[in-house]
Design an enzyme around this catalytic site. Structure first.
Site, short mmCIF file in Angstrom:
data_model
loop_
_atom_site.label_atom_id
_atom_site.label_comp_id
_atom_site.label_asym_id
_atom_site.label_seq_id
_atom_site.Cartn_x
_atom_site.Cartn_y
_atom_site.Cartn_z
N SER A 183 5.74 5.02 8.67
CA SER A 183 5.08 4.78 7.39
C SER A 183 6.06 5.11 6.27
CB SER A 183 3.83 5.65 7.26
OG SER A 183 3.42 5.64 5.91
N ASN A 203 5.23 5.82 3.29
CA ASN A 203 4.54 6.53 2.21
C ASN A 203 4.43 8.03 2.40
OD1 ASN A 203 3.99 4.03 0.88
ND2 ASN A 203 2.45 3.65 2.47
N THR A 204 5.11 8.55 3.42
CA THR A 204 5.18 10.01 3.60
C THR A 204 6.66 10.35 3.56
OG1 THR A 204 3.17 10.11 4.91
CG2 THR A 204 4.75 11.90 5.25
N LYS A 223 5.60 3.67 16.99
CA LYS A 223 5.52 2.60 15.98
C LYS A 223 6.72 2.68 15.04
CE LYS A 223 2.43 0.33 12.74
NZ LYS A 223 1.05 0.19 12.32
N PHE A 283 -1.36 8.46 4.17
CA PHE A 283 -2.12 9.12 5.25
C PHE A 283 -3.36 9.85 4.74
CE2 PHE A 283 1.84 9.78 8.25
CZ PHE A 283 1.84 8.42 8.50
N ASN A 340 5.67 -1.53 11.31
CA ASN A 340 4.92 -1.04 10.16
C ASN A 340 5.26 -1.90 8.93
OD1 ASN A 340 3.42 0.80 8.48
ND2 ASN A 340 3.83 2.38 10.02
N ASN A 385 0.84 -1.21 0.00
CA ASN A 385 0.00 0.00 0.00
C ASN A 385 0.87 1.25 0.00
OD1 ASN A 385 -0.48 1.93 2.53
ND2 ASN A 385 0.17 -0.08 3.31
#
Ligand SMILES: Cc1cc2nc3c(=O)[nH]c(=O)nc-3n(C[C@H](O)[C@H](O)[C@H](O)COP(=O)(O)O)c2cc1C
Length: 336
Positions: A175, A177-178, A217, A115, A246, A111
Site C-alpha cells: 500500500s 498510503n502507509t 501482495k 488502513f 496494489n 485513494n
C-alpha cells in the site's frame, strides 16, 4: 443499464459515502436481488489454487470490505472468493477525509485511505458471525504507529490471531498510503519478513493441524530487476501465492485530468497495463511454481482474460465494480 442509472446518482456524492451506501444496500437486499440472478446461473468450473478449491476465478479485492461486514453480500454477487481487510492489529482511523477521488473519464480511482479499519479482533468477530462457507482471504498490514523495524511483529500478531479463521492470508507490503510500508519489499527487511512468517505458519500448522496458505501482495511500481529479486525470494521461502498488484503512485497516465494531482494510489483502467506487465514478468520467472493472483484495472471480460493469459491463476477486482456494477462480476465469471 440499471446500474449505470444508479451510478449517476452515486457519482454525485462523495466516493467513500457512495461505497458504504452501496454495500449497506447490497447487505439488506442481497437475498432478493441475487437469488433472482442465481436462478439463471449455470454451474461453474471449480479451480484449485494454493491447495484450496475456488468456486470461480474472480475475487473481491482487498479494501472493498475492510472489516468483514459485507462477506455474504459480496458472495451473493457471485465472487469466487472474498479478500477482506486490510486489517491491522489495533483499530485506526486512517487519513483525513476526503481520501477517495474518482477520475471518471479514465475509470480511475485515487485513494489514500491509510488502513482505516476496526482492528483484527473486530474482523474475527465478523467472520465468526457470518454464515459464509466459501474462501475468505484476510489481508493484513501494520499499524501506522508501528515503526518499519517492528513491522514484522504486527504481521505475526495478525497471522497468529486470524490463522484458524482465514482460508488464506495476504501480506500487504505494497500500500502506498502507509509511510515506509513498501520498504518491506526490499533487501533484508523482505527476507526477514518471509522467513518469520513462514516460521509462524509452520508453528501454527502444527498447533491446529491446518495449513493456511500465505500470499504476498506487491506494488506495480517495482522495476524488472526488483521483481526478479522478489520472485526468487518467493520461491526460496515457498510462499504460496503472489498478488499483483496494489495501486500505483505513477499518475502520469491521468495527468491533466481532474483529481490527478491528489496524493495516493491510482487504480482502475489507468493501472490495467502496468499490472498486466508485472504479471507477465512474474510468470516468466515463477514458471507456475507459485500461483499469481492478478488484480489491476479489470473492467471487462477481455481484460479479465488478458490477466489470465498473462499468467494469473485467479483474478480480483475493485475499481471495475465501482464503474460497472455487479453485472461485471456475473459477466466475467461466466466467460472465464
Ligand atoms: C478505495 C480503495 C481502497 C483499497 N484498500 C486496499 C487495502 O486496504 N488493502 C489492499 O491490499 N489493497 C487495497 N486496495 C487496492 C485493491 O485491492 C487493488 O489491488 C487495486 O485497486 C487494483 O485493482 P482495481 O484496479 O481493480 O481497483 C484499495 C483500492 C481502492 C480503490
Amino acid at each position: 443499464m440499471f446500474y449505470y442509472l444508479i451510478r449517476k446518482l452515486l457519482f454525485l456524492i462523495d466516493p467513500e459515502k457512495a461505497h458504504f451506501l452501496t454495500l449497506k444496500y447490497l447487505k439488506i437486499e442481497k437475498i432478493q436481488l441475487f437469488n433472482f440472478f442465481r436462478t439463471f446461473r449455470k454451474p461453474l468450473k471449480e479451480i484449485k489454487c494454493m491447495g484450496l478449491i475456488f468456486k470461480n476465478k474472480l475475487g473481491a479485492a482487498a479494501g472493498i470490505d475492510k472489516n468483514g461486514e459485507y462477506i455474504e453480500a459480496l458472495s451473493e454477487m457471485g465472487f469466487g472468493f472474498i479478500e477482506v481487510g486490510t486489517v491491522t492489529p489495533l483499530p485506526q482511523i486512517g487519513n483525513p477525509k476526503p481520501r477517495i477521488f474518482r477520475i471518471v473519464s479514465m475509470e480511475g480511482i485515487i485513494n489514500r485511505m491509510g488502513f482505516n479499519n476496526l482492528g483484527i479482533d473486530n474482523l474475527i468477530k465478523n467472520i465468526k458471525k457470518s454464515n459464509f462457507k466459501g474462501i475468505i482471504g484476510v489481508n493484513i498490514g501494520k499499524n501506522k504507529n508501528t515503526s518499519i523495524e517492528n513491522a514484522i511483529n504486527d504481521y505475526l500478531i495478525c497471522i497468529e490471531k486470524i490463522y484458524i479463521y482465514a482460508s488464506y492470508i495476504a501480506i500487504n507490503i505494497s500500500s502506498p498510503n502507509t509511510i515506509s510500508l513498501r520498504n518491506l519489499q526490499y533487501g533484508i527487511l523482505f527476507q526477514n519478513l518471509l522467513k518469520k512468517i513462514k516460521k509462524k505458519q509452520r508453528e501454527l500448522q502444527k498447533k491446529y493441524f491446518k495449513y493456511v496458505p500465505i500470499a504476498i501482495k506487491i506494488s506495480p511500481d517495482l522495476s524488472k530487476k526488483e521483481l526478479i529479486i522478489i520472485a526468487k525470494q518467493l520461491i526460496k521461502y515457498k510462499i504460496d501465492a503472489v498478488i499483483a498488484t496494489n495501486t500505483t503512485l505513477d499518475h502520469s497516465s491521468v495527468s491533466g485530468l481532474k483529481n490527478s494531482l491528489e496524493q495516493g494510489g491510482l487504480s482502475g483502467l489507468p493501472l490495467q497495463k502496468k499490472s498486466t506487465d508485472i504479471i507477465l514478468i512474474l510468470s516468466k520467472i515463477l514458471k507456475r511454481k507459485i500461483p499469481i493472483i492478478g488484480v489491476g484495472g479489470i473492467n471487462s471480460i477481455a481484460s479479465a482474460k488478458e490477466k489470465i493469459l498473462s499468467g494469473a491463476t485467479l483474478i480480483q477486482i475493485y475499481s471495475g465494480l465501482v464503474y460497472h456494477g455487479p453485472k461485471l462480476v456475473r459477466r466475467i465469471i461466466h466467460h472465464i
